[in-house]
Design a protein around this motif. Structure first.
Motif, mmCIF file in Angstrom:
data_model
loop_
_atom_site.group_PDB
_atom_site.id
_atom_site.type_symbol
_atom_site.label_atom_id
_atom_site.label_comp_id
_atom_site.label_asym_id
_atom_site.label_seq_id
_atom_site.Cartn_x
_atom_site.Cartn_y
_atom_site.Cartn_z
ATOM 1 N N THR A 63 0.830 -1.205 0.000
ATOM 2 C CA THR A 63 0.000 0.000 0.000
ATOM 3 C C THR A 63 0.867 1.259 0.000
ATOM 4 N N ALA A 64 2.045 1.152 -0.523
ATOM 5 C CA ALA A 64 2.973 2.289 -0.523
ATOM 6 C C ALA A 64 2.613 3.245 -1.651
ATOM 7 N N ILE A 65 1.493 3.941 -1.485
ATOM 8 C CA ILE A 65 1.010 4.858 -2.506
ATOM 9 C C ILE A 65 2.033 5.970 -2.765
ATOM 10 N N TYR A 66 2.656 6.425 -1.701
ATOM 11 C CA TYR A 66 3.673 7.481 -1.811
ATOM 12 C C TYR A 66 4.727 7.095 -2.850
ATOM 13 N N GLU A 67 5.266 5.890 -2.728
ATOM 14 C CA GLU A 67 6.318 5.451 -3.638
ATOM 15 C C GLU A 67 5.766 5.184 -5.036
ATOM 16 N N GLN A 68 4.545 4.680 -5.135
ATOM 17 C CA GLN A 68 3.956 4.434 -6.446
ATOM 18 C C GLN A 68 3.772 5.738 -7.215
ATOM 19 N N ILE A 69 3.304 6.765 -6.524
ATOM 20 C CA ILE A 69 3.115 8.061 -7.174
ATOM 21 C C ILE A 69 4.457 8.669 -7.558
ATOM 22 N N ALA A 87 1.237 19.795 -6.137
ATOM 23 C CA ALA A 87 2.299 20.674 -5.642
ATOM 24 C C ALA A 87 3.026 20.022 -4.475
ATOM 25 N N HIS A 88 2.261 19.407 -3.584
ATOM 26 C CA HIS A 88 2.860 18.713 -2.439
ATOM 27 C C HIS A 88 3.676 17.511 -2.904
ATOM 28 N N ILE A 89 3.150 16.793 -3.896
ATOM 29 C CA ILE A 89 3.857 15.632 -4.438
ATOM 30 C C ILE A 89 5.194 16.053 -5.039
ATOM 31 N N MET A 90 5.185 17.108 -5.861
ATOM 32 C CA MET A 90 6.430 17.534 -6.507
ATOM 33 C C MET A 90 7.408 18.108 -5.496
ATOM 34 N N SER A 91 6.914 18.834 -4.503
ATOM 35 C CA SER A 91 7.797 19.364 -3.476
ATOM 36 C C SER A 91 8.460 18.214 -2.712
ATOM 37 N N ASN A 92 7.678 17.199 -2.365
ATOM 38 C CA ASN A 92 8.238 16.034 -1.673
ATOM 39 C C ASN A 92 9.236 15.292 -2.546
ATOM 40 N N TYR A 93 8.904 15.156 -3.824
ATOM 41 C CA TYR A 93 9.797 14.432 -4.730
ATOM 42 C C TYR A 93 11.144 15.144 -4.833
ATOM 43 N N ILE A 94 11.087 16.456 -5.036
ATOM 44 C CA ILE A 94 12.327 17.234 -5.113
ATOM 45 C C ILE A 94 13.105 17.132 -3.798
ATOM 46 N N TYR A 95 12.380 17.248 -2.685
ATOM 47 C CA TYR A 95 13.031 17.168 -1.373
ATOM 48 C C TYR A 95 13.723 15.812 -1.194
ATOM 49 N N ASP A 96 13.059 14.732 -1.566
ATOM 50 C CA ASP A 96 13.639 13.396 -1.395
ATOM 51 C C ASP A 96 14.903 13.227 -2.233
ATOM 52 N N VAL A 97 14.867 13.731 -3.469
ATOM 53 C CA VAL A 97 16.054 13.637 -4.327
ATOM 54 C C VAL A 97 17.199 14.454 -3.738
ATOM 55 N N PHE A 106 1.167 21.286 9.601
ATOM 56 C CA PHE A 106 0.785 21.529 10.993
ATOM 57 C C PHE A 106 1.297 20.459 11.958
ATOM 58 N N ALA A 107 1.739 19.323 11.443
ATOM 59 C CA ALA A 107 2.302 18.287 12.306
ATOM 60 C C ALA A 107 3.723 18.635 12.742
ATOM 61 N N HIS A 108 4.280 19.693 12.174
ATOM 62 C CA HIS A 108 5.665 20.083 12.461
ATOM 63 C C HIS A 108 5.699 21.449 13.138
ATOM 64 N N ARG A 109 6.683 21.670 13.985
ATOM 65 C CA ARG A 109 6.900 22.999 14.553
ATOM 66 C C ARG A 109 7.305 23.947 13.431
ATOM 67 N N ARG A 110 6.739 25.124 13.440
ATOM 68 C CA ARG A 110 6.962 26.066 12.344
ATOM 69 C C ARG A 110 8.441 26.322 12.081
ATOM 70 N N ASN A 111 9.233 26.413 13.148
ATOM 71 C CA ASN A 111 10.659 26.717 12.991
ATOM 72 C C ASN A 111 11.492 25.513 12.556
ATOM 73 N N SER A 112 10.878 24.322 12.537
ATOM 74 C CA SER A 112 11.623 23.125 12.154
ATOM 75 C C SER A 112 11.403 22.738 10.696
ATOM 76 N N ILE A 113 10.495 23.419 10.025
ATOM 77 C CA ILE A 113 10.161 23.070 8.638
ATOM 78 C C ILE A 113 11.292 23.483 7.709
ATOM 79 N N VAL A 114 11.686 22.566 6.838
ATOM 80 C CA VAL A 114 12.771 22.814 5.886
ATOM 81 C C VAL A 114 12.203 22.738 4.470
ATOM 82 N N PRO A 115 12.320 23.786 3.670
ATOM 83 C CA PRO A 115 11.783 23.767 2.304
ATOM 84 C C PRO A 115 12.750 23.104 1.345
ATOM 85 N N ILE A 116 12.311 22.901 0.132
ATOM 86 C CA ILE A 116 13.224 22.414 -0.899
ATOM 87 C C ILE A 116 14.222 23.519 -1.228
#
Length: 291
Positions: free
Chosen positions: A102-108, A138-148, A185-195
């Motif tokens: 059920t790894a939809i994240y990886e399939q996408i 947008a979230h998918i592409m941001s995550n993809y770029i971040y993972d790479v 919102f699951a993360h502290r605002r100051n801990s968020i790291v963008p691409i």
């Protein structure tokens, strides 16, 4: 710039018309209207555009439709219910899970990877790319770029064999109907790291500022400005890397919000115009003469 091809990669979000994986990956499907309008306005310059779609709705929609059919006689099948089910289940399913089945994240993400590899084969390993990402896309592409990028940080090596596939030739990132802030919102605002800027392998004159433009209709409750989402994004706005652009989708404001209008960005003139403007700006940029 003669002969330079620009790859345009588009990815849909929730409430997509991409209900099945296209049999012909060359011809646009859910972004056909946008592609036709953009190409028409570009004129002869359209010959230098390679338009690619990332389609992922077919991974989840069969399960969603099956459930809707099972509850049809209990709840009704109005479009609003179908939209909410699609939107909520797309978001809930798109996450990293331990069960590979059920790894939809990886399939996408695999779909994104396939698209980038096919694009590299057409425009070259260092070819420039413009990303157009709608809604959850947008979230998918941001995550993809971040993972790479994170793979490089952790291993010291590139994940793929060329700059394009390593997301180092992204000249522009245009998001519309973006809901990335909802996931923070699951993360502290100051801990968020963008691409990081994904165009480091581009020539200086190809690095157009701001490289991230985020378009949102104020009446669209699934679309949000990025700047206020976290200090890191606010800094990107100050540094002119990110620009939030409010817009109006062109329909009269209804008394009650119609969720299906979330997909109207694709064909709206206020979205088409900046895409065309960005492409022209990219091609018109010239190298700085050496001293």
């Amino acid at each position: 710039m003669a002969g330079q091809k620009l790859g345009v990669v588009v990815i849909h979000g929730v409430w997509s018309q991409a209900g099945s994986k296209p049999a012909d990956p060359v011809q646009p499907t859910y972004s056909r209207g946008m592609a036709q309008r953009v190409m028409r306005k570009l004129g002869k310059r359209a010959e230098d555009i390679i338009w690619k779609e990332v389609s992922w709705a077919d991974i989840l929609q069969p399960r969603q439709r099956e459930y809707l059919e099972l509850i049809r006689d209990k709840t009704g099948s109005e479009p609003a219910r179908a939209f909410v089910l699609s939107a909520l289940s797309d978001v809930a399913s798109y996450r990293k899970v331990s069960d590979g089945s059920t790894a939809i994240y990886e399939q996408i993400h695999s779909r994104v990877e396939q698209t980038m590899r096919a694009l590299a084969a057409q425009i070259g390993p260092n070819g420039p790319v413009l990303i157009l990402a709608h809604s959850l896309g947008a979230h998918i592409m941001s995550n993809y770029i971040y993972d790479v990028q994170n793979f490089m940080r952790l291993t010291g090596d590139h994940r793929f064999d060329c700059a394009l596939e390593n997301m180092q030739t992204v000249a522009g990132f245009m998001t519309f109907g973006c809901n990335i802030p909802v996931f923070l919102f699951a993360h502290r605002r100051n801990s968020i790291v963008p691409i990081n800027y994904p165009g480091s392998a581009l020539a200086d004159h190809q690095q157009i500022s701001p490289w991230w433009q985020n378009f949102y209709d104020k009446q669209d409750v699934l679309a949000y400005p990025m700047g206020p989402a976290a200090p890191c994004y606010s800094k990107m706005v100050v540094d002119r890397q990110l620009r939030d652009v409010p817009m109006h989708l062109g329909k009269p404001v209804a008394k009650h919000w119609d969720p299906t209008t979330h997909g109207d960005y694709w064909d709206d003139p206020e979205m088409i115009a900046p895409v065309v403007h960005y492409i022209n700006k990219f091609f018109n940029a010239k190298p700085t003469p050496s001293a």
